[in-house]
Design a protein around this motif. Structure first.
Motif, PDB file in Angstrom:
ATOM      1  N   ALA A 144      -4.241   3.866   1.132  1.00 31.29           N
ATOM      2  CA  ALA A 144      -5.104   3.388   2.212  1.00 31.29           C
ATOM      3  C   ALA A 144      -6.384   2.738   1.710  1.00 31.29           C
ATOM      4  O   ALA A 144      -6.805   1.700   2.231  1.00 31.29           O
ATOM      5  CB  ALA A 144      -5.460   4.547   3.152  1.00 31.29           C
ATOM      6  N   ASP A 145      -7.005   3.349   0.698  1.00 25.29           N
ATOM      7  CA  ASP A 145      -8.359   2.971   0.322  1.00 25.29           C
ATOM      8  C   ASP A 145      -8.456   2.571  -1.146  1.00 25.29           C
ATOM      9  O   ASP A 145      -7.546   2.784  -1.940  1.00 25.29           O
ATOM     10  CB  ASP A 145      -9.320   4.143   0.572  1.00 25.29           C
ATOM     11  N   THR A 172     -12.762   1.535   2.410  1.00 25.68           N
ATOM     12  CA  THR A 172     -11.722   2.129   3.245  1.00 25.68           C
ATOM     13  C   THR A 172     -10.818   1.036   3.817  1.00 25.68           C
ATOM     14  O   THR A 172     -11.266  -0.055   4.147  1.00 25.68           O
ATOM     15  CB  THR A 172     -12.338   2.931   4.413  1.00 25.68           C
ATOM     16  N   ASN A 173      -9.540   1.369   3.904  1.00 24.71           N
ATOM     17  CA  ASN A 173      -8.549   0.523   4.551  1.00 24.71           C
ATOM     18  C   ASN A 173      -8.558  -0.915   4.031  1.00 24.71           C
ATOM     19  O   ASN A 173      -8.729  -1.876   4.778  1.00 24.71           O
ATOM     20  CB  ASN A 173      -8.756   0.530   6.072  1.00 24.71           C
ATOM     21  N   TYR A 174      -8.349  -1.065   2.728  1.00 22.73           N
ATOM     22  CA  TYR A 174      -8.269  -2.404   2.155  1.00 22.73           C
ATOM     23  C   TYR A 174      -7.035  -3.134   2.679  1.00 22.73           C
ATOM     24  O   TYR A 174      -6.111  -2.527   3.234  1.00 22.73           O
ATOM     25  CB  TYR A 174      -8.258  -2.345   0.626  1.00 22.73           C
ATOM     26  N   THR A 175      -7.002  -4.437   2.518  1.00 21.69           N
ATOM     27  CA  THR A 175      -5.912  -5.269   3.025  1.00 21.69           C
ATOM     28  C   THR A 175      -4.966  -5.661   1.899  1.00 21.69           C
ATOM     29  O   THR A 175      -5.392  -6.255   0.902  1.00 21.69           O
ATOM     30  CB  THR A 175      -6.463  -6.547   3.686  1.00 21.69           C
ATOM     31  N   LYS A 223       0.851  -1.191   0.000  1.00 22.90           N
ATOM     32  CA  LYS A 223       0.000   0.000   0.000  1.00 22.90           C
ATOM     33  C   LYS A 223       0.892   1.249   0.000  1.00 22.90           C
ATOM     34  O   LYS A 223       1.004   1.956   0.989  1.00 22.90           O
ATOM     35  CB  LYS A 223      -0.923  -0.012   1.210  1.00 22.90           C
TER      36      LYS A 223
END
Length: 265
Positions: free
Chosen positions: A144-145, A158-161, A118
């Motif tokens: 982040a997203d 939001t906040n993918y892995t 990321k």
């Protein structure tokens, strides 16, 4: 007589539906499971100048140097089959692109993407119009997203892995011109206008890696109109078609879906 009438109506409805499917606005699909429709890929072989599936004008191409675009069967969790595309770049922006056989003004395109790090503007699915060509929208995995970008931006997730596959869908209409996106069959994002409110048919699909040294990133399957399944785009499309086929068939026979059990019990 009543059965004959209903059966005739069902046949007409099926033909109308099938005709609509044949002439629907976008019939492109690819899975990367073969290099040309019959030949199994070789691990590490170049994706450029190959291409399976239907609805495309030519094979995958690139305008970026200093990057590798390889078939890969080692990454885990591939949504469609066992093969994916791996893009690695040591010199900045990298992309692969493929032209559609028929340009489109609206539709839903589905793909799957996995970003490993990321960092920066790392990965994008881009829809390109026929003039220039110029980007109209893209779905981007940023620091982040997951967002959809056009003239403005909207958050998709939001906040993918990192290191996780996501099934991405863009629902677009160039006449408005607005598009929205979602991942893994979730809620659609807010709609965003195209870049500079551009209009014009979509003629090209691109996968892009935006920054140096962020690879490898992975991409898998491209298809239209139905959510990809673990078995791939073609199976999902067939399931959708035959589901509707049998619905119309039973309806024409005077059998309503909620009474199927009663008919055959």
């Amino acid at each position: 007589m009543r059965k004959i009438i209903f059966t005739s109506i069902s046949v007409i409805l099926i033909l109308v539906y099938f005709t609509g499917q044949v002439f629907a606005a976008w019939a492109a699909a690819t899975s990367f499971e073969t290099t040309n429709g019959t030949t199994t890929p070789t691990a590490g072989a170049d994706v450029i100048l190959t291409g399976d599936g239907t609805g495309w004008n030519g094979n995958w191409a690139s305008v970026s140097s200093g990057a590798d675009y390889d078939y890969d069967d080692t990454v885990t969790g591939v949504p469609d089959g066992s093969w994916a595309v791996k893009i690695s770049s040591a010199s900045g922006n990298a992309l692969i692109k493929r032209l559609l056989t028929t340009s489109v003004t609206s539709g839903i395109i589905h793909t799957a993407m996995r970003v490993n790090l990321k960092l920066g503007t790392s990965q994008r699915l881009v829809l390109v119009r026929d003039t220039a060509p110029i980007s109209m929208w893209n779905v981007e995995f940023n620091t982040a997203d997951i967002v959809i970008n056009g003239d403005t931006s909207a958050t998709v997730l939001t906040n993918y892995t990192a290191g996780t596959w996501y099934k991405v869908a863009i629902n677009f209409d160039t006449a408005v011109p607005t598009a929205k996106a979602r991942v893994d069959g979730g809620s659609w994002s807010s709609g965003v206008a195209s870049v500079a409110s551009r209009t014009g048919d979509i003629t090209e699909v691109r996968f892009e890696q935006g920054d140096t040294g962020l690879g490898p990133q992975y991409y898998d399957q491209v298809c239209e109109g139905v959510e990809p399944t673990a078995q791939g785009c073609a199976v999902a499309a067939a399931a959708a078609f035959f589901g509707d086929f049998f619905f119309f068939f039973f309806w024409g026979m005077g059998i309503r879906p909620r009474k199927l059990y009663e008919q055959f019990a």
